[in-house]
Design a protein around this motif. Structure first.
Motif, short mmCIF file in Angstrom:
data_model
loop_
_atom_site.label_atom_id
_atom_site.label_comp_id
_atom_site.label_asym_id
_atom_site.label_seq_id
_atom_site.Cartn_x
_atom_site.Cartn_y
_atom_site.Cartn_z
N GLN A 1 0.73 -1.22 -0.09
CA GLN A 1 0.05 0.00 0.03
C GLN A 1 1.01 1.39 -0.21
OE1 GLN A 1 -1.74 -1.86 3.20
NE2 GLN A 1 -3.73 -1.79 2.44
N VAL A 2 2.07 1.03 0.51
CA VAL A 2 2.77 2.32 0.62
C VAL A 2 4.11 2.07 0.30
CG1 VAL A 2 3.79 4.33 2.19
CG2 VAL A 2 1.45 3.22 2.47
N GLU A 3 5.02 2.99 -0.36
CA GLU A 3 6.48 2.61 -0.47
C GLU A 3 7.33 3.84 -0.16
OE1 GLU A 3 9.51 2.44 -4.19
OE2 GLU A 3 7.39 2.06 -4.87
N LEU A 4 8.54 3.26 0.25
CA LEU A 4 9.41 4.26 0.99
C LEU A 4 10.63 3.87 0.31
CD1 LEU A 4 8.83 4.46 4.75
CD2 LEU A 4 8.41 6.45 3.30
N GLN A 5 11.46 4.95 0.13
CA GLN A 5 12.94 4.75 -0.25
C GLN A 5 13.59 5.58 0.86
OE1 GLN A 5 13.26 3.12 -3.04
NE2 GLN A 5 14.40 4.45 -4.12
N ALA A 6 14.54 4.53 1.53
CA ALA A 6 15.48 5.25 2.71
C ALA A 6 16.88 5.25 2.47
CB ALA A 6 15.19 4.19 3.73
N THR A 7 17.69 6.02 2.71
CA THR A 7 18.97 5.84 2.45
C THR A 7 19.99 6.08 3.94
OG1 THR A 7 19.43 8.19 2.23
CG2 THR A 7 19.09 6.82 0.32
N ASP A 8 19.12 6.37 5.01
CA ASP A 8 19.33 6.30 6.28
C ASP A 8 18.11 6.28 7.13
OD1 ASP A 8 18.90 9.11 7.68
OD2 ASP A 8 19.32 9.87 6.12
N PRO A 9 18.46 5.67 8.53
CA PRO A 9 17.21 5.49 9.56
C PRO A 9 16.47 6.46 9.57
CG PRO A 9 19.60 4.58 10.35
CD PRO A 9 19.80 5.48 9.15
N THR A 10 16.71 7.90 9.47
CA THR A 10 15.76 8.56 9.85
C THR A 10 14.44 8.99 8.73
OG1 THR A 10 16.93 10.43 8.67
CG2 THR A 10 17.29 10.19 11.15
N GLU A 11 15.13 8.54 7.66
CA GLU A 11 13.99 8.50 6.43
C GLU A 11 12.85 7.27 6.59
OE1 GLU A 11 16.26 8.56 2.61
OE2 GLU A 11 17.36 10.26 3.14
N MET A 12 13.26 6.48 7.43
CA MET A 12 12.12 5.81 7.65
C MET A 12 11.74 5.39 9.28
SD MET A 12 14.21 2.20 6.83
CE MET A 12 14.24 1.11 8.20
N GLY A 13 11.90 6.65 9.76
CA GLY A 13 11.50 6.80 11.29
C GLY A 13 10.23 6.40 11.33
N LEU A 14 9.83 6.00 12.69
CA LEU A 14 8.39 5.74 12.93
C LEU A 14 7.32 6.86 12.66
CD1 LEU A 14 6.75 3.24 14.00
CD2 LEU A 14 7.07 4.02 16.20
N ASP A 15 7.71 8.34 12.79
CA ASP A 15 7.12 9.42 12.67
C ASP A 15 6.76 9.62 11.02
OD1 ASP A 15 9.85 9.70 12.44
OD2 ASP A 15 9.90 11.70 12.61
N VAL A 16 7.88 9.00 10.34
CA VAL A 16 7.57 9.16 8.87
C VAL A 16 6.53 7.82 8.39
CG1 VAL A 16 8.64 8.51 6.46
CG2 VAL A 16 9.87 9.79 8.64
N ILE A 17 6.74 6.69 9.12
CA ILE A 17 5.43 5.72 8.72
C ILE A 17 4.32 6.17 9.37
CG2 ILE A 17 5.12 3.20 9.37
CD1 ILE A 17 7.67 3.15 7.61
N ARG A 18 4.28 6.57 10.22
CA ARG A 18 2.98 7.20 10.65
C ARG A 18 2.34 8.20 9.76
NH1 ARG A 18 5.09 7.50 16.01
NH2 ARG A 18 4.35 5.49 17.25
N SER A 19 3.08 9.09 9.46
CA SER A 19 2.53 10.24 8.38
C SER A 19 2.18 9.63 6.98
CB SER A 19 3.59 11.29 8.44
OG SER A 19 4.65 10.97 7.37
N ARG A 20 2.82 8.62 6.76
CA ARG A 20 2.43 8.11 5.19
C ARG A 20 1.42 7.17 5.32
NH1 ARG A 20 6.79 7.88 1.40
NH2 ARG A 20 4.91 6.99 0.22
N ALA A 21 1.15 6.65 6.65
CA ALA A 21 0.01 5.70 6.66
C ALA A 21 -1.23 6.12 6.49
CB ALA A 21 0.11 4.84 8.01
N SER A 22 -1.46 7.25 7.28
CA SER A 22 -2.77 7.80 7.29
C SER A 22 -3.35 8.52 5.85
CB SER A 22 -2.92 8.63 8.48
OG SER A 22 -1.90 9.54 8.60
#
Length: 139
Positions: free
Chosen positions: A118-139
Motif C-alpha cells: 500500500q505504501v512505498e518508502l525509499q530510505a538511505t538512512d534510518p531517519t528517512e524511515m523513522g516511526l514518525d515518517v511511517i505514521r505520517s505516510r500510513a494515514s
C-alpha cells in the motif's frame, strides 16, 4: 523467470511469506536480500507479529541494501484500527555502488510480485524511515 534488466529472479518463498503476512498476519515484517551469485531475491529474515518497529529497523544491515515489507498497525483520528503494508527499499549511503544499482534496477519488478503493497518508502538512512515518517505516510 529472471528480470531482463537486472537478471534477478524472485524466489517463491518471497511470495509465499508475503501472502502469509498479508492474509494471515503471520509476520510483522519480512526482510529480503538479493543473492548475487544465485541471481535471485530471497527471504533473509521474518519478524514475529509481537516484534516492534525498532526490532524491524534493527534487522536491516547498516551498510548493505535490502528490500523489506512491514505490516504497520495504527489507529486513525476516528479511532479506527487500521493496518498498512509498507514496502521499504533500504539503500544506505555506505553500501556498495554496485549493490545500490542492482537493488534499484530490480525493485519495480520485485515489488510487482508482491501484490498488496500500500505504501512505498525509499530510505538511505534510518531517519528517512523513522516511526514518525511511517505514521505520517500510513494515514
Amino acid at each position: 523467470m529472471a528480470n531482463a534488466t537486472s537478471g534477478m529472479a524472485v524466489n517463491d518463498e518471497c511470495k509465499l511469506k508475503f501472502l502469509e503476512l498479508k492474509a494471515k498476519r503471520t509476520y510483522r515484517f519480512i526482510v529480503f536480500k538479493i543473492e548475487e551469485k544465485q541471481k535471485q531475491v530471497v527471504v533473509e529474515k521474518v519478524g514475529e507479529p509481537t516484534q516492534s518497529y525498532e526490532d524491524f529497523t534493527a534487522s536491516l544491515p547498516a551498510d548493505e541494501c535490502r528490500y523489506a515489507v512491514y505490516d504497520f498497525d495504527f489507529v486513525t483520528a476516528e479511532n479506527c484500527q487500521k493496518s498498512r503494508i509498507f514496502f521499504i527499499a533500504w539503500s544506505p549511503d555506505t553500501s556498495r555502488v554496485r549493490s545500490k544499482m542492482i537493488y534499484a534496477s530490480s525493485k519495480d519488478r520485485f515489488k510487482r510480485e508482491l501484490d498488496g503493497i500500500q505504501v512505498e518508502l525509499q530510505a538511505t538512512d534510518p531517519t528517512e524511515m523513522g516511526l514518525d515518517v511511517i505514521r505520517s505516510r500510513a494515514s
